[in-house]
Design an enzyme around this catalytic site. Sequence first.
Site, PDB file in Angstrom:
ATOM      1  N   GLU A 106       1.762  -0.266  -4.964  1.00  0.00           N
ATOM      2  CA  GLU A 106       0.837   0.803  -5.333  1.00  0.00           C
ATOM      3  C   GLU A 106       1.719   2.043  -5.489  1.00  0.00           C
ATOM      4  O   GLU A 106       2.162   2.610  -4.484  1.00  0.00           O
ATOM      5  CB  GLU A 106      -0.217   1.010  -4.258  1.00  0.00           C
ATOM      6  CG  GLU A 106      -1.235   2.079  -4.603  1.00  0.00           C
ATOM      7  CD  GLU A 106      -2.221   2.350  -3.481  1.00  0.00           C
ATOM      8  OE1 GLU A 106      -3.405   2.572  -3.764  1.00  0.00           O
ATOM      9  OE2 GLU A 106      -1.809   2.331  -2.296  1.00  0.00           O
ATOM     10  N   ASP A 115       0.845  -1.196   0.000  1.00  0.00           N
ATOM     11  CA  ASP A 115       0.000   0.000   0.000  1.00  0.00           C
ATOM     12  C   ASP A 115       0.884   1.251   0.000  1.00  0.00           C
ATOM     13  O   ASP A 115       1.881   1.324   0.729  1.00  0.00           O
ATOM     14  CB  ASP A 115      -0.887  -0.024   1.249  1.00  0.00           C
ATOM     15  CG  ASP A 115      -1.762   1.198   1.372  1.00  0.00           C
ATOM     16  OD1 ASP A 115      -2.604   1.406   0.490  1.00  0.00           O
ATOM     17  OD2 ASP A 115      -1.597   1.950   2.363  1.00  0.00           O
TER      18      ASP A 115
END
Length: 699
Positions: free
Chosen positions: A386, A350
């Site tokens: 990401e 993330d």
Amino acid sequence: MAPVPTRLLPGRPDPLGATWDGLGVNFAVFSANAERIDLCLFDPSGRREVARLSLPECTDEVWHGYLPEARPGQLYGYRAYGPYEPRRGHRFNPHKLLLDPYARQLHGELRWSDVLLGYRPGGGRTDLSFDRRDSAPAMPKGVVVDDSFAWGDDRNPGTPWDRTVIYEAHVRGLTMRREDIAPRERGTFRALAEPQVIEHLQSLGVTAIELLPIQAFLQDRFLVARGLKNYWGYSTLSFFAPEPRYLVESWMRNELKVAVRRLHGAGIEVLMDVVYNHTAEGSELGPTLSWRGLDNASYYRLVPGDERHCINDTGTGNTVNLSHPRVLQMVMDSLRYWVTEYRIDGFRFDLGTILGREGHGFDPGSGFFDAVRQDPMLSRVKLISEPWDIGPGGYQLGNHPPGFAEWNDRFRDGTRRFWRGDGGIRAELAARLTGSAELFDRRRRRPWAGVNFVASHDGYTLRDTVSYEEKHNHANGEDNRDGHNDNYSRNWGVEGETGDATIRATRLAVLRAMLVTVFASAGTPMLLAGDEMLRTQGGNNNAYNQDNETSWIDWALAATPEAEALRRFTARLVALRQRLPPLRPATFLHGATELRPGLNDISWFDQHGKPMTPEAWNDPEARTLALRRAAAAEAGGVDVTLLLLNADAAGHAFALPQPTLDWRLMLDSGHPDAADRPVLDEAVPVAPRGAVLLAARLA
């Protein structure tokens, strides 16, 4: 009853955490700036502190001690003594019980109150004040564990990247509405291991399930106050412990291991979505739960010259300081722990840009990337980033180092725009179909480096992308201000659900065409769980706090004829991708290789079968495109595919390009159930907003 211990033996500074050796437990915790650290032992209920023992030794900034006769199941926490000087970045407060950053299991739930703050709120001095209330009654405790598990003949499926198909799912949302699973097991790791769940994944042909965060996470105070929940889990409380809510029994950590073993047995890899960019402690005004109380100045990035404040490149209040060697070690140890003890096959990071940030900004040669790439264990698992955060220079798509794949939001947006009918998008879509070479074709990276998707947990579902033009996030409690505003969606005449047969047919046609684009493109395809069976979130494009039927997959809907037809269509797409090598090229194609006379590795044509010209590429009104790819077959010969795309409201007949081949029509999104057949005509009809895939084999 065992006597209460009165002191600790020196023990060892490694490994960090609480380690049982069969005769006792070694405790080791890092703090560069503490003056003393106490180990607090609790009774089995976690409500009563039965002993407080100072760690007797500190070696290389690691505090450690050994407790003879201690066993798995022992509950514990720490209290750290040192300066409380927020302006210098120090926030030590021994009145606050602290979780071990290496705790491998948690006992009890966090109970929100101001006692968890290191300061007294409400006064003029805010976090410069000091709170003396004991936080232990409100805190979960760490648990000493025994990591042994009978793995038997378990093996990582080892799916090559070019054959990988990812299914992004939420442990809870995947099974909460499955009537064929016992109610108390729904939404847990045990349900994930159920045969009917695994059979569904196998029926689709996916090779990996990517789970939203399963490391223990916090139910944020602002959500609890609104009667909502942290559903997605992007607020990590422990980097080593599984989320207790996903266990049928909080002490049965092996439920996750059973699920992994059964998924492996079905040939399915297990990937974890992990959050190492920030923690659950929030900004400098947040609670003192673990890292902040152990060594705030080491664990977090602080504003230079104003160390009272956290740098907030994550949008969550704090940023983990991966430039510090011990903090980097914690992340590396956590990753290796999940690979060794849970046999996880890979990770999705993330806000991955954060992990590459050094003092001067993002650096693909940062300490984190270098550490992972040279690690003999982690360099062999699947690594996905990401590639953005909200800090300066935070958008870094295509700039990660070799060995990492990246979520490709350019693919999502370009695909959505083309199929909703935007003009001038042909060249953009062409770049996405061929693996986004302008982004990833560097440093010998391969097309799999781009993870292609049109929907993910963050945003609209696939069905909502063709059903809503405005986000509908009112249930989130933020006056519909949250979530993306630019979704490149289209409702095709009515906002939300409708009984209009024409609109419904158009939506299904566009939805199928977008799926074809995902699975017929170079790169790594990712499917959002439930998109194969028309899952909707009612237009909510930020359902992070919707732990309810908004986010849970409706398996009753999945049984409807429309949904079942889409599931079959999706499975057929996956199977064709695995069967036809040109759909998953191992290297980037640039049209420079001629495999047969007049047959290059990649070529582009208009609907008339003519090679694309610069004028055609720049035609803002053209919404058709043909892509031919060829690849040498392993058994000899050449495999060829021809992808015909028509985003117009009218159907078109596509002329077949030269040279003439013995084409077979493998898939037609306008007629999803039609069997493959030989192509006998010189032109192939493509339905409005449709996609057709042809294939041929040359000896």
